[in-house]
Design an enzyme around this catalytic site. Structure first.
Site, mmCIF file in Angstrom:
data_model
loop_
_atom_site.group_PDB
_atom_site.id
_atom_site.type_symbol
_atom_site.label_atom_id
_atom_site.label_comp_id
_atom_site.label_asym_id
_atom_site.label_seq_id
_atom_site.Cartn_x
_atom_site.Cartn_y
_atom_site.Cartn_z
ATOM 1 N N LYS A 48 11.537 6.346 -0.866
ATOM 2 C CA LYS A 48 10.474 5.382 -0.528
ATOM 3 C C LYS A 48 9.051 5.880 -0.783
ATOM 4 O O LYS A 48 8.092 5.362 -0.210
ATOM 5 C CB LYS A 48 10.587 4.894 0.927
ATOM 6 C CG LYS A 48 11.962 4.476 1.370
ATOM 7 C CD LYS A 48 12.715 3.672 0.340
ATOM 8 C CE LYS A 48 12.185 2.256 0.203
ATOM 9 N NZ LYS A 48 12.932 1.545 -0.893
ATOM 10 N N HIS A 109 16.535 12.010 -5.522
ATOM 11 C CA HIS A 109 15.865 12.236 -4.234
ATOM 12 C C HIS A 109 16.204 13.626 -3.700
ATOM 13 O O HIS A 109 15.870 13.953 -2.566
ATOM 14 C CB HIS A 109 16.305 11.196 -3.198
ATOM 15 C CG HIS A 109 15.789 9.813 -3.439
ATOM 16 N ND1 HIS A 109 14.519 9.566 -3.896
ATOM 17 C CD2 HIS A 109 16.368 8.596 -3.253
ATOM 18 C CE1 HIS A 109 14.355 8.241 -4.001
ATOM 19 N NE2 HIS A 109 15.455 7.645 -3.625
ATOM 20 N N SER A 139 8.261 2.831 5.517
ATOM 21 C CA SER A 139 8.965 2.228 4.391
ATOM 22 C C SER A 139 10.466 2.556 4.464
ATOM 23 O O SER A 139 11.318 1.696 4.213
ATOM 24 C CB SER A 139 8.359 2.728 3.080
ATOM 25 O OG SER A 139 8.991 2.126 1.984
HETATM 26 P P1 A3P Z 1 6.855 -0.353 1.138
HETATM 27 O O1 A3P Z 1 8.147 -0.368 1.882
HETATM 28 O O2 A3P Z 1 5.778 0.350 1.904
HETATM 29 O O3 A3P Z 1 6.426 -1.679 0.656
HETATM 30 P P2 A3P Z 1 10.914 3.725 -3.773
HETATM 31 O O4 A3P Z 1 10.820 3.073 -5.089
HETATM 32 O O5 A3P Z 1 10.686 5.201 -3.805
HETATM 33 O O6 A3P Z 1 12.146 3.323 -3.040
HETATM 34 O O7 A3P Z 1 9.668 3.222 -2.911
HETATM 35 C C1 A3P Z 1 9.590 1.904 -2.451
HETATM 36 C C2 A3P Z 1 8.215 1.682 -1.886
HETATM 37 O O8 A3P Z 1 7.280 1.624 -2.971
HETATM 38 C C3 A3P Z 1 8.100 0.372 -1.138
HETATM 39 O O9 A3P Z 1 7.063 0.572 -0.174
HETATM 40 C C4 A3P Z 1 7.684 -0.549 -2.275
HETATM 41 O O10 A3P Z 1 7.111 -1.759 -1.866
HETATM 42 C C5 A3P Z 1 6.665 0.336 -2.963
HETATM 43 N N1 A3P Z 1 6.377 -0.090 -4.332
HETATM 44 C C6 A3P Z 1 7.245 -0.404 -5.306
HETATM 45 N N2 A3P Z 1 6.605 -0.803 -6.418
HETATM 46 C C7 A3P Z 1 5.284 -0.744 -6.129
HETATM 47 C C8 A3P Z 1 4.100 -1.039 -6.871
HETATM 48 N N3 A3P Z 1 4.165 -1.496 -8.114
HETATM 49 N N4 A3P Z 1 2.917 -0.864 -6.255
HETATM 50 C C9 A3P Z 1 2.842 -0.417 -4.991
HETATM 51 N N5 A3P Z 1 3.923 -0.117 -4.243
HETATM 52 C C10 A3P Z 1 5.135 -0.276 -4.804
#
Ligand code: A3P
Length: 296
Positions: A48, A109, A139
């Site tokens: 996340k 991860h 998150s």
């Molecule tokens: P939130 O839960 O705070 O919205 P991962 O890809 O490592 O699983 O991380 C997911 C997190 O990154 C989520 O955070 C998601 O919304 C955010 N995320 C994904 N794409 C994004 C983007 N283009 N810009 C900003 N945040 C993004």
């Protein structure tokens, strides 16, 4: 999609002290033995922290900003998740990688000490993305609510304690961000921050471009920044994880593209929880100086 009957929230089993979902732990020898090609790129994160976002930026850079080319398949097919072994119909990371020709963009991860040594022996490039602990925790909490294969998060207050104690899937956030930080120079790892990406996405896209020894035009950079905005990725079925069947990712509980902001922790931590967390953070992070920002 016949996944529903086989969905379970997997228990965690420690691998060298790091709690991992049992299917990862059970397949550990194969994961550890994985031999990347020197041309492969690793994208490593604590869950996340901005993995999917970075995967999309990299794919677009590698395709000179071609949006259609980057819609050829969903994220985990374009850029396999090294250690994952999901319920059908999602193939395991190792299966996907075996069928793909290098150069591949590989997501993990795993904390630094559990990354298969072949990556460093072959001098693969690696991008690490770190996100401030409090937003990362929030998150992850929502993700554990919606992802029916991860252990139950339980109440938020207890989740904070699990996070501080490193009891979540993939272990301690503190050890994770420190592990890569301490190795970044020796291993030529590009260490990025989610907050920097939010603050100035163009600057960070350009950094990734230079790290990958690519050169794309200013116009294409602008296009990539636009295509990888939170809003556009949320609407992109090849980037928003709608590919995962709802019995596995129940996006009605919380969407994968949830909020995408810096500072959302303020809406979740009480002042008392925040104080306790900060005190513990000081102790756990006293041996390093990683410039995290909880607000921008
Ligand atoms: P939130 O839960 O705070 O919205 P991962 O890809 O490592 O699983 O991380 C997911 C997190 O990154 C989520 O955070 C998601 O919304 C955010 N995320 C994904 N794409 C994004 C983007 N283009 N810009 C900003 N945040 C993004």
């Amino acid at each position: 999609q016949k996944a529903s009957s086989s969905i379970t929230r997997f228990p965690l089993i420690p691998v060298r002290g790091v709690p991992l979902m049992n299917h990862i732990a059970n397949n550990w020898d194969n994961i550890w033995a994985f031999r990347p090609d020197p041309s492969d790129l690793l994208i490593a994160t604590y869950p996340k922290a901005g993995t999917t976002w970075t995967q999309e930026i990299v794919d677009l850079l590698l395709h000179n900003g071609d949006a259609e080319a980057c819609k050829r398949a969903p994220t985990p097919v374009r850029s396999p998740f090294l250690e994952i072994f999901s319920p059908p119909p999602i193939p395991s990371g190792l299966d996907l990688l075996e069928k793909m020709d290098p150069p591949r963009v590989i997501k993990t991860h795993l904390p630094f000490q559990l990354v298969p040594p072949g990556f460093w022996e072959n001098k693969c490039k690696a991008i690490y993305v770190a996100r401030n602990a409090k937003d990362n925790l929030v998150s992850y909490y929502y993700f554990d609510l919606m992802n029916q294969t991860q252990p139950e998060p339980g109440p938020f207050d207890g989740y904070i304690h699990k996070f501080m104690q490193g009891e979540l899937s993939w272990g301690s956030w503190y050890d994770h961000v420190k592990g890569y930080w301490l190795e970044r120079e020796k291993r030529n790892i590009l260490y990025l921050f989610y907050e920097d990406m939010k603050e100035n996405p163009r600057r960070e896209v350009e950094r990734i471009m230079r790290y990958l020894d690519l050169s794309v035009s200013d116009e294409v950079i602008s296009q990539i920044v636009e295509l990888t905005s939170f809003k556009n990725m949320k609407e992109n079925p090849m980037a928003n994880y709608s590919c995962v069947p709802s019995p596995v990712f129940d996006q009605s509980i919380s969407p994968f593209m949830r909020k995408g902001e810096v500072g959302d922790w303020k809406n979740h931590f009480t002042p008392e929880q925040s104080k306790l967390f900060d005190e513990d953070y000081e102790k756990q992070m006293k041996d390093v100086d990683i410039p995290f920002r909880t607000l921008i």
